[in-house]
Structures are given as structure tokens and as C-alpha cells.
Scaffold this active site. Structure first.
Site, mmCIF file in Angstrom:
data_model
loop_
_atom_site.group_PDB
_atom_site.id
_atom_site.type_symbol
_atom_site.label_atom_id
_atom_site.label_comp_id
_atom_site.label_asym_id
_atom_site.label_seq_id
_atom_site.Cartn_x
_atom_site.Cartn_y
_atom_site.Cartn_z
ATOM 1 N N SER A 35 0.791 -1.230 0.000
ATOM 2 C CA SER A 35 0.000 0.000 0.000
ATOM 3 C C SER A 35 0.823 1.280 0.000
ATOM 4 O O SER A 35 0.247 2.373 -0.061
ATOM 5 C CB SER A 35 -0.950 0.009 1.204
ATOM 6 O OG SER A 35 -2.028 -0.871 0.976
ATOM 7 N N LYS A 38 -0.067 3.714 -2.675
ATOM 8 C CA LYS A 38 -1.118 4.734 -2.571
ATOM 9 C C LYS A 38 -0.564 6.135 -2.439
ATOM 10 O O LYS A 38 -1.302 7.112 -2.648
ATOM 11 C CB LYS A 38 -2.050 4.376 -1.414
ATOM 12 C CG LYS A 38 -2.869 3.129 -1.705
ATOM 13 C CD LYS A 38 -3.548 2.564 -0.476
ATOM 14 C CE LYS A 38 -4.319 1.300 -0.849
ATOM 15 N NZ LYS A 38 -4.474 0.383 0.272
ATOM 16 N N SER A 90 -5.879 3.010 4.492
ATOM 17 C CA SER A 90 -5.460 2.181 3.350
ATOM 18 C C SER A 90 -6.629 1.570 2.604
ATOM 19 O O SER A 90 -6.620 0.381 2.261
ATOM 20 C CB SER A 90 -4.488 1.090 3.824
ATOM 21 O OG SER A 90 -3.451 0.908 2.898
#
Length: 234
Positions: A35, A38, A90
Site C-alpha cells: 500500500s 497509494k 489504506s
């Protein structure tokens, strides 16, 4: 060449304003960034959206693996609230919704991600989705993640979001729906000067962390990849 390790033996520490490398260990080995992906998704959304722009959840976004929030198809929030959800807790589906809002489709957004990564100076990265879920064509390095983090932290709104320990977001539709968010970055409030940035975890990637801290005039960014579990990354 991607190499799998059993411990967090890929890392880098850089000076935030210049990107100057202070420490590195296997920083150019390719592996899944989970993640931490992101960061790139959200900086693109910030650059290509207005904070109040409505972002709607598609069925694909609602159906994304490991969504944290209670989404339904056609739910919508403002772009800044969606970016906040993606960075703090997340949200995998939220990342898909941002991609679709910015580019019309995830496929087109991924093309924008890869072009932006090259513009930033990434040398060993390829992104296949906006959220970092496992994909054999989705990989990066500690050095490239540091380049992305340095770029992102130059954006004042991005900095404010990732330095938020706890907040709430409010839906545009349905209008009375809201959710409290607690940042997954355990360094905030515990490590002196900690002010970001993004955690990551999948079974394939292990524990990942992009961490930043500022003391006085000095700000540093650290990247750790493939830590054995959730805790050792911190």
C-alpha cells in the site's frame, strides 16, 4: 531482478528536501510495495482533482479486497475525504474510486501512474493497480519509493493529510453517513517529529513503511520493505 527475502533487508534513508541518500541497503532490489503504492495514487488525485470534487464508489471499488469502510455502490465522498481514507486506513476500494474518478478507468490511471513515476525519476518500478494489491507486474524499490515520498511531501495538502492521526470523513451520498479514521502509522504521536507517511502490508510484500520525521530544520524519510510482520516495520 526481483529477489525475495525473509527479513526487512531493503531500506533507504534520505534527506527530504533534496533526496540526498544518507543510508541504503539493497535499495534497488525490486519487490512489491504493497500500500505504499497509494502515495502515488493520492498525489495524482490531489494534482488532478479539486478537494470538494465528488468521488463515487463503483461496484469494482466496493468489491475490492480488504476494504476497511462500509461502502455501498453509488456511495460518494469529496476527493479530499477519499484521499484521507486511502492514506490513513489504506482503503483499497477508495484507491480504485480515485483512479476511476481521475482517469475514467483503472487501466488509464495506471498508465498515468507509470508516466508520473518516470517523471519523478523512478528507475525500477512498474505499477499495475492503484492500491498495491499483489500483481506480478506491480513492483518497486526502496530507492524509488523514497523518490515518490520526497515528491509527495512537497505538496502541503498531502503533508497535512499524512500527519493526521485521527479524523472523520463525511459522505456526500448518503448525506448523513460518516466514519472515524485512525491512521495505521503507529509512529505518529510516539516518535518525536513523526509526520507521515504510509504503511503497507500484504502476505507477499510483508511489512512496508514509508516514514517521515522532522526535528528543527532537518526532515528525513525512511523506506523499509519486506519486513516479517506488522510490528517490525516500525
Amino acid at each position: 531482478r526481483r529477489v525475495l527475502f525473509r527479513s526487512n533487508d531493503s531500506a533507504i534513508l534520505v534527506e527530504a528536501s533534496t533526496g540526498r541518500i544518507l543510508y541504503e541497503k539493497n535499495a534497488d532490489l525490486e519487490r512489491e510495495p504493497a500500500s505504499m503504492t497509494k502515495m502515488l495514487t493520492c498525489i495524482l488525485a490531489l494534482e488532478k482533482s479539486t478537494p470538494s470534487e465528488e468521488v463515487s464508489m463503483s461496484q469494482a471499488a466496493v468489491s475490492a479486497e480488504d476494504n476497511t469502510l462500509d461502502w455501498s455502490a453509488r456511495d460518494s465522498v469529496g476527493a479530499r475525504d477519499m484521499i484521507t481514507a486511502v492514506m490513513l486506513v489504506s482503503e483499497n476500494g477508495g484507491a480504485i474510486a480515485l483512479a476511476q474518478s481521475v482517469a475514467g478507468s483503472v487501466t488509464d490511471f495506471v498508465d498515468i501512474m507509470n508516466a508520473k513515476a518516470k517523471q519523478i525519476g523512478c528507475k525500477h518500478s512498474h505499477f499495475a493497480n492503484p492500491n498495491g494489491l499483489p500483481n506480478p507486474n506491480h513492483y518497486s524499490t526502496a530507492a524509488d519509493m523514497a523518490r515518490i515520498a520526497v515528491y509527495c511531501m512537497k505538496n502541503s495538502i498531502f503533508r497535512e493529510i499524512v500527519n493526521t492521526k485521527r479524523t472523520s470523513i463525511h459522505w456526500i451520498y448518503p448525506k448523513d453517513k460518516w466514519s472515524e479514521l485512525n491512521n495505521t502509522n503507529e509512529l505518529l504521536g510516539k516518535y518525536k517529529g513523526a509526520n507521515g507517511i504510509k504503511t503497507g502490508w500484504t502476505r507477499a510484500a510483508g511489512g512496508c513503511l514509508s516514514a517521515s520525521a522532522k526535528r528543527g530544520d532537518i526532515e528525513l524519510i525512511a523506506i523499509v520493505m519486506h519486513s516479517p510482520d506488522h510490528d517490525t516495520r516500525f
